[in-house]
Scaffold this motif. Structure first.
Motif, PDB file in Angstrom:
ATOM      1  N   HIS A  73       0.828  -1.213   0.000  1.00 43.00           N
ATOM      2  CA  HIS A  73       0.000   0.000   0.000  1.00 43.00           C
ATOM      3  C   HIS A  73       0.862   1.263   0.000  1.00 43.00           C
ATOM      4  CE1 HIS A  73      -4.204  -0.793  -0.280  1.00 43.00           C
ATOM      5  NE2 HIS A  73      -4.145  -1.763   0.618  1.00 43.00           N
ATOM      6  N   ASP A  77      -0.330   3.182  -3.183  1.00 44.60           N
ATOM      7  CA  ASP A  77      -1.337   4.217  -2.910  1.00 44.60           C
ATOM      8  C   ASP A  77      -1.054   5.534  -3.636  1.00 44.60           C
ATOM      9  OD1 ASP A  77      -2.482   2.319  -1.338  1.00 44.60           O
ATOM     10  OD2 ASP A  77      -2.496   3.483   0.525  1.00 44.60           O
ATOM     11  N   ALA A  80      -1.992   5.327  -7.440  1.00 45.61           N
ATOM     12  CA  ALA A  80      -3.237   4.645  -7.798  1.00 45.61           C
ATOM     13  C   ALA A  80      -3.802   5.170  -9.122  1.00 45.61           C
ATOM     14  CB  ALA A  80      -4.265   4.801  -6.681  1.00 45.61           C
ATOM     15  N   GLY A  81      -3.686   6.465  -9.353  1.00 46.38           N
ATOM     16  CA  GLY A  81      -4.200   7.053 -10.586  1.00 46.38           C
ATOM     17  C   GLY A  81      -3.501   6.499 -11.817  1.00 46.38           C
ATOM     18  N   ALA A  84      -4.660   2.882 -13.150  1.00 50.14           N
ATOM     19  CA  ALA A  84      -5.941   2.668 -13.834  1.00 50.14           C
ATOM     20  C   ALA A  84      -5.702   2.068 -15.221  1.00 50.14           C
ATOM     21  CB  ALA A  84      -6.708   3.985 -13.937  1.00 50.14           C
ATOM     22  N   TRP A 105      -9.677  -2.729  -3.331  1.00 47.04           N
ATOM     23  CA  TRP A 105      -9.021  -1.428  -3.522  1.00 47.04           C
ATOM     24  C   TRP A 105      -8.682  -1.211  -5.001  1.00 47.04           C
ATOM     25  CZ3 TRP A 105      -3.817  -0.046  -4.750  1.00 47.04           C
ATOM     26  CH2 TRP A 105      -3.522   1.307  -4.533  1.00 47.04           C
ATOM     27  N   ALA A 106      -8.222  -2.267  -5.663  1.00 51.86           N
ATOM     28  CA  ALA A 106      -7.924  -2.189  -7.101  1.00 51.86           C
ATOM     29  C   ALA A 106      -9.200  -1.846  -7.875  1.00 51.86           C
ATOM     30  CB  ALA A 106      -7.331  -3.506  -7.603  1.00 51.86           C
ATOM     31  N   GLU A 108     -11.780  -0.225  -6.852  1.00 50.07           N
ATOM     32  CA  GLU A 108     -12.138   1.178  -6.633  1.00 50.07           C
ATOM     33  C   GLU A 108     -11.330   2.126  -7.520  1.00 50.07           C
ATOM     34  OE1 GLU A 108     -11.536   1.982  -2.449  1.00 50.07           O
ATOM     35  OE2 GLU A 108     -12.823   0.264  -1.931  1.00 50.07           O
ATOM     36  N   HIS A 109     -10.102   1.711  -7.854  1.00 55.90           N
ATOM     37  CA  HIS A 109      -9.230   2.585  -8.636  1.00 55.90           C
ATOM     38  C   HIS A 109      -9.138   2.198 -10.103  1.00 55.90           C
ATOM     39  CE1 HIS A 109      -8.097   3.765  -4.549  1.00 55.90           C
ATOM     40  NE2 HIS A 109      -7.826   4.925  -5.108  1.00 55.90           N
ATOM     41  N   GLY A 110      -9.979   1.262 -10.514  1.00 57.32           N
ATOM     42  CA  GLY A 110     -10.071   0.958 -11.942  1.00 57.32           C
ATOM     43  C   GLY A 110      -8.914   0.178 -12.521  1.00 57.32           C
TER      44      GLY A 110
END
Ligand code: NDP
Length: 292
Positions: A73, A77, A80-81, A84, A105-106, A108-110
């Motif tokens: 993480h 983290d 994360a952008g 995607a 978590w993945a 959620e971030h595409g």
């Protein structure tokens, strides 16, 4: 390049993974928290990225092999952008719950996640003995299987992100029990002044004789019938087991690797299962109402 792979983490294992991808002819980008670990890989054709983000942007397939869940993480983290649309394969050891958390978590971030478990030590990576467990979306596994096969045989453990870790941890648990049992045996003979190398052939012969019964054990576990073809019943084993502990004390060896089994044997016997196979001890191991 659609064949390129990024490896995050250049510890003993991450370095072996990166080397295996290079050996398979893939363009490899590497990143490590501490610099100075990429020299050999760069000499073999890898590209060292200065930042995690640069590393992530270099490939559609990003393999992370770090210390633990927290370090995964800490590393992912902030980027994360940039993840995607990519695929992350996490080969850091963790629990099933951590695998599921990372999968959610993945989502959620595409980006897609395969959570994995490496069943090999670094020198085995890329060789015939290595296998790696993966869980997560099957189509993602199928799409990247060929690339992942560079590490060892790829074994799919199902769509639930926790399953690779579950199998990994189950296999490691079996390994530790067996290895530490052998270590206790070596401590016993060393306590008598006997060379371990002299005892090893007997240990090998014995372990070969008492091993290899996983299929029978599995059948008893699945049927929950511990009374079938019992050749060595639990009550008899419980009565003799104290000798293992007493002998350790006599020899000045700590019985702490063996001791936890004894109260379980006594409990199961006291509950009326002394005539059954010791596989029935499994019934004492569940701390919650179990599903299957
Ligand atoms: P190492 O100790 O050799 O390497 C650990 C790696 O994690 C290093 O690259 C280290 O970077 C990095 N790291 C630690 N903390 C952080 C953090 N907070 N943020 C970013 N990076 C961090 O371990 P291995 O390579 O042997 O193991 C890696 C994973 O592979 C572990 O989960 C392990 O359980 C698993 N594994 C290992 C096997 C083995 O036999 N070695 C077998 C099967 C699985 P830095 O250099 O900066 O410290």
């Amino acid at each position: 390049d659609e064949k390129s792979v990024t490896v995050l983490g250049l510890g003993a294992m991450g370095s072996a993974l990166a080397a295996a991808f290079l050996a398979a002819g893939r363009p490899v980008t590497v990143w490590n928290r501490t610099t100075g670990k990429a020299g050999e890989l760069v000499a073999r054709g890898a590209t060292e990225a200065a930042t995690v983000e640069e590393a992530v942007r270099a490939s559609g397939l990003v393999v992370a092999c770090l210390w633990d869940h927290r370090s995964v993480h800490q590393t992912l983290d902030p980027v994360a952008g940039a993840l995607a649309g990519r695929v992350v394969v996490n080969l850091t050891n963790g629990t099933p719950g951590q695998g599921r958390e990372l999968g959610a978590w993945a989502g959620e971030h595409g980006f897609a996640l395969l959570d994995g478990g490496i069943m090999a030590v670094p020198p085995m990576i890329g060789g015939p003995g290595a296998f790696v467990l993966y869980s997560g979306p099957e189509e993602v596994f199928t799409a990247h299987r060929e690339a992942l096969d560079a590490l060892g045989e790829s074994v799919y453990a199902g769509p639930d992100h926790g399953m690779a870790a579950l199998y990994d941890i189950a296999l490691l648990s079996a390994m530790y029990g067996a290895m530490m049992g052998e270590l206790h045996a070596f401590a016993m003979v060393r306590s008598a002044g006997v060379a371990a190398t002299g005892f090893a052939p007997l240990l090998q012969r014995w372990m070969a004789a008492v091993g290899g019964f996983q299929d029978r054990t599995a059948e008893l576990v699945d049927t929950r019938d511990y009374t079938r073809d019992v050749v060595s019943n639990l009550g008899m084993q419980a009565a003799a087991y104290h000798n293992l502990i007493d002998a350790a004390h006599e020899q000045g060896v700590s019985p702490e690797l063996l001791a936890p089994l004894y109260p379980l044997m006594l409990r199961r016997t006291a509950e009326g299962h002394g005539h059954e196979d010791n596989v029935g001890l499994i019934e004492l191991l569940f701390t919650r109402r179990r599903t299957t």
